[in-house]
Design an enzyme around this catalytic site. Structure first.
Site, PDB file in Angstrom:
ATOM      1  N   PHE A   1       8.425   4.211   9.011  1.00  0.00           N
ATOM      2  CA  PHE A   1       8.596   3.070   9.905  1.00  0.00           C
ATOM      3  C   PHE A   1       8.718   1.754   9.166  1.00  0.00           C
ATOM      4  O   PHE A   1       9.190   0.781   9.710  1.00  0.00           O
ATOM      5  CB  PHE A   1       7.410   2.968  10.867  1.00  0.00           C
TER       6      PHE A   1
ATOM      7  N   LEU B   1       0.834  -1.207   0.000  1.00  0.00           N
ATOM      8  CA  LEU B   1       0.000   0.000   0.000  1.00  0.00           C
ATOM      9  C   LEU B   1       0.859   1.243   0.000  1.00  0.00           C
ATOM     10  O   LEU B   1       0.483   2.281  -0.518  1.00  0.00           O
ATOM     11  CB  LEU B   1      -0.901   0.008   1.231  1.00  0.00           C
TER      12      LEU B   1
ATOM     13  N   ASP C   1       2.589  11.414  16.355  1.00  0.00           N
ATOM     14  CA  ASP C   1       2.879  11.512  14.919  1.00  0.00           C
ATOM     15  C   ASP C   1       1.629  11.918  14.143  1.00  0.00           C
ATOM     16  O   ASP C   1       1.255  11.260  13.170  1.00  0.00           O
ATOM     17  CB  ASP C   1       3.437  10.175  14.416  1.00  0.00           C
TER      18      ASP C   1
ATOM     19  N   GLY D   1       6.258   4.037   4.691  1.00  0.00           N
ATOM     20  CA  GLY D   1       6.477   5.253   5.465  1.00  0.00           C
ATOM     21  C   GLY D   1       7.806   5.189   6.168  1.00  0.00           C
ATOM     22  O   GLY D   1       8.629   4.321   5.888  1.00  0.00           O
TER      23      GLY D   1
END
Ligand SMILES: Nc1ncnc2c1ncn2[C@@H]1O[C@H](COP(=O)(O)OP(=O)(O)OP(=O)(O)O)[C@@H](O)[C@H]1O
Ligand SMILES: *[C@@H]1O[C@H](CO)[C@@H](O)[C@H](O)[C@H]1NC(C)=O
Ligand SMILES: *[C@@H]1O[C@H](CO)[C@@H](O)[C@H](O)[C@H]1NC(C)=O
Ligand SMILES: *[C@@H]1O[C@H](CO)[C@@H](O)[C@H](O)[C@H]1NC(C)=O
Ligand SMILES: *[C@@H]1O[C@H](CO)[C@@H](O)[C@H](O)[C@H]1NC(C)=O
Ligand SMILES: *[C@@H]1O[C@H](CO)[C@@H](O)[C@H](O)[C@H]1NC(C)=O
Ligand SMILES: *[C@@H]1O[C@H](CO)[C@@H](O)[C@H](O)[C@H]1NC(C)=O
Ligand SMILES: *[C@@H]1O[C@H](CO)[C@@H](O)[C@H](O)[C@H]1NC(C)=O
Length: 684
Positions: free
Chosen positions: A369, A364, A488, A367
């Protein structure tokens, strides 16, 4: 006297005479006798001359070979005259012999043996292989060989045009037989053909007759004990006129060549006659073939067993490798303290299958992380988003997972539900509800190419999302049993469900990076504009740092612009500065996203922009709490009157810029500047 007598006895003439009798005697006899014939039923050492590895055994057998890759010969000691006169034609002759071939492997053996008529008693340079010890690859086929042979060939050599691996052939100067046929015999009674396996280890009898009149070689064979079959096995007429082949005199004998497998060739009995039928071999007197050759092992044991063993080992090895690979593929880390979190733990296998092995097509996005994959849980058919977070340190993992699990207990319609986690070496995998419409930033900042595909969010939708996120944050900060700090908040962490409701995702993750965060990392840079100044200074998150980020989020959604705009090569324009500037010059409404084309609630938009600025107050204590934010948004409380002044604008601007240009800066002491900020924080 006696001395003299002894001396006389050993005188040369006597010695020569003895020599002549011993060595030339039989030869002379043979050469002089027109009618040569002999018959052996078993052999004594003196009956034959041997060459190669051949031996006359104790049990009266001639054994031509004793191991692999050897050749052996047995000759009738004296040469034979085949012609009546030196210039005459070769007479008829007849030979019969009983042989046995034993192989280590009952049905497999290579090369073979032969009966031959040859000019010499040695075959230097002949190969111990399919040339049966008679020729080598150079001499095979040469007319200078002067060799006639009957081959008993147990190997199919296509080079030599062999018909099969069990044949009888008539050879003239070459192992390319002039005629050959399958080993076997025709039954006298009913004429049916019976195969004989040469290498069966059973004794067999062979008859070979040369008919001088027709220059024909006739051959038959039968198992030992069966009379000479009337019907011939081989009857060769072409190119078998031995008058053109044999030298005068010639030797008769047998050759055997074992090739790469241990094959033993035996001769049990032999009879020969020149110009007449070979005498019968007394078969009652024949030696027995050795039973159960010491080396004879079954093919099953010798070849099949090792192959089976190897196959078994290979199979077990493969299974082990597969199991280990499977184990590695699905290997997880599980520690004792995790037991209490059991229900929230997913097995890696399930997640692996849900995402079809984390296939790229299910990716998808990625990011700061880690990567996020779409998956479908097989058991429940539930659509999930699987986020792989690489995490090297074990430290703080327990605390983190405790938090993840407690977060899993958080339930709010504006939170992306965390369903559970899975842990592997150096990797943490989080499983969330799948959000059909993806992340909000896609809609706010659609790139040129996907302008068609993504619909623009209208004001009502935007306001709904803003309210939803505020609601979620309020829940995290105040409504739950513990204070949860998101850490965040940003447009890309706001996801839209199928009804375009905004849902906050990714909470708590930033905590993983709390310690030793390098502010220059891409992650932080990507979050630029969202970090409160005191967070940069102290590194400590608080609900008010969340509020600060929420302020940026409000401006981002309302203006439809990124928190930091790249302007030219080096210059960056902070969204907050830009909005403040417009507010200062009384044109705040001009900052609202142009793409809305004026279709929005003016008061609401103004309120949201001002609330955003309020949340972005450099002084944490001057920011509203999420409870207050909710009240402002719901209209339960009016927004405090804010008067932008040039001074606080500059101050905020300065702080913004400084805050991002150097992370470890010595910040101007905020408390001493409070007075100058009163204007902005006025009404509170
Ligand atoms: N629950 C979800 N449902 C659907 N899509 C999701 C979900 N979570 C993440 N995504 C998609 O995966 C992408 C990457 O998500 P991720 O949260 O890792 O990145 P990010 O939020 O852009 O950056 P960061 O890791 O710095 O927060 C998002 O842009 C989003 O499109
Ligand atoms: C075969 O015979 C040869 C010659 O007699 C001998 O040297 C050799 O050792 C024998 N080999 C075996 C395996 O018996
Ligand atoms: C045999 O043939 C050779 C030549 O081929 C000849 O010289 C010789 O005289 C012949 N001998 C007899 C007995 O015919
Ligand atoms: C022919 O006879 C032999 C023994 O005499 C027997 O084994 C074989 O089966 C017979 N074949 C036929 C076709 O009758
Ligand atoms: C003889 O052997 C050949 C070839 O191996 C085979 O086709 C045939 O059937 C066999 N005949 C008999 C009677 O065993
Ligand atoms: C065989 O060859 C010899 C000499 O070459 C010849 O005299 C004889 O007639 C031949 N025999 C037959 C049957 O052809
Ligand atoms: C033998 O020779 C004749 C005539 O020369 C020929 O027709 C026949 O095919 C040959 N046979 C073989 C087995 O070569
Ligand atoms: C064959 O050999 C046996 C045993 O030596 C002997 O008794 C018998 O007379 C022999 N037969 C002939 C026909 O020589």
């Amino acid at each position: 006297m006696s001395y003299m007598a002894t001396k006389r006895c050993s005188s040369p003439p006597f010695f020569v005479y003895v020599c002549l009798v011993l060595f030339l005697g039989p030869n002379l006899a043979a050469l002089c006798t027109a009618q040569v014939q002999f018959s052996y039923s078993g052999f004594r050492a003196t009956d034959v001359t041997l060459d190669g590895v051949a031996a006359v055994r104790q049990d009266r057998l001639i054994q031509l070979t004793n191991t692999s890759d050897v050749k052996g010969y047995a000759f009738h000691p004296a040469p034979l005259r085949f012609r009546r006169s030196p210039n005459g034609t070769v007479q008829s002759f007849s030979v019969s012999f009983v042989f046995g071939i034993q192989s280590d492997f009952p049905d497999v053996c290579v090369d073979g043996m032969s009966f031959f008529v040859a000019p010499k008693k040695s075959f230097p340079g002949a190969f111990a292989n399919h040339f049966l010890g008679l020729f080598n690859d150079q001499t095979d086929g040469s007319p200078d060989n002067h060799i006639f042979a009957v081959e008993l060939d147990t190997f199919m050599n296509s080079e030599l045009k062999d018909i099969n691996n069990n044949h009888v052939g008539i050879d003239i100067n070459s192992l390319r037989s002039v005629d050959a046929t399958m080993a076997g015999f025709y039954d006298d009674e009913n004429g049916s053909f019976t195969n004989l396996t040469l290498s069966s280890g059973q004794p067999m009898q062979m008859w070979v007759d040369y008919d001088a009149e027709s220059a024909q070689v006739k051959s038959t064979m039968a198992p030992l004990g069966v009379d000479k079959p009337r019907r011939l096995l081989l009857s060769s007429v072409n190119n078998t006129n031995l008058s053109d082949v044999l030298e005068e005199p010639s030797y008769v004998g047998f050759s055997g060549a074992s090739g790469p497998l241990t094959t033993l060739f035996y001769v049990l009995g032999w009879s020969f006659a020149m110009d007449g039928p070979a005498p019968a071999i007394n078969i009652t007197n024949l030696p027995m073939l050795p039973q159960g050759h010491p080396k004879a092992r079954s093919l099953v044991l010798e070849i099949a067993l090792p192959i089976a063993t190897a196959a078994f080992i290979a199979a077990v090895g493969t299974a082990v490798v597969l199991l280990v690979r499977r184990w590695l593929r699905y290997a997880e880390l599980r520690e004792d303290w995790e037991v209490e979190f059991g229900p929230h733990r997913f097995s890696y296998k399930d997640l692996y299958h849900a995402t079809e092995g984390f296939k790229k097509k299910h990716l998808l996005g990625a990011g700061g992380f880690g990567e996020v994959y779409k998956g479908v849980l097989q058991a429940s058919k539930l659509e999930v988003a699987v986020k792989k977070v690489s995490h090297e340190s074990r430290q703080g993992m327990k605390e983190f997972i405790t938090e993840v699990v407690s977060i899993g207990r958080l339930r709010h319609r504006n939170l992306v539900q965390l369903l559970g986690y899975c842990r592997r070496k150096g990797e943490l995998i989080l499983v969330y509800d799948y959000m059909q419409n993806g992340s909000l930033d896609k809609y706010l900042h659609c790139e040129e190419e996907d302008k068609q595909s993504t619909t623009l969010l209208d004001w009502t939708q935007r306001y709904g999302i803003i309210r939803g996120i505020a609601c979620a944050l309020f829940y995290l900060h105040e409504k739950w049993e513990k204070i949860v700090i998101h850490r965040d908040i940003k447009a890309s962490n706001v996801l839209l469900d199928h009804e375009m409701n905004g849902r906050l995702g990714d909470f708590g993750l930033a905590r993983l990076y709390d310690h030793g965060t390098d502010l220059q990392t891409t992650h932080v840079v990507g979050t630029m504009g969202y970090l409160a100044p005191e967070l940069l200074r102290t590194g400590k998150s608080s609900p008010l740092t969340d509020v600060f980020a929420f302020g940026t989020f409000l401006l981002e959604v309302t203006c439809g612009q990124r928190p930091v705009k790249q302007h030219g090569q080096d210059q960056q324009i902070m969204l907050v500065d830009w909005v403040l500037e417009h507010w200062h010059s009384g044109s705040l409404t001009q900052t609202v996203d142009r793409r809305l084309q004026g279709l929005y609630d003016n008061d609401q938009a103004n309120m949201v922009l001002k609330l955003g600025l309020l949340c972005l107050h450099p002084l944490p204590t001057s920011r509203p709490t999420m409870r207050q934010v909710m009240q402002y948004l719901d209209g339960d409380m009016p927004l405090p009157e804010l008067e932008p002044t040039r001074l606080n604008f500059n101050m905020v601007s300065m702080m913004r810029n400084e805050g991002f240009s150097s992370a470890v800066m010595s910040y101007p002491d905020l408390t001493t500047s409070i007075g100058t900020f009163s204007g902005l924080s006025g009404g509170r």
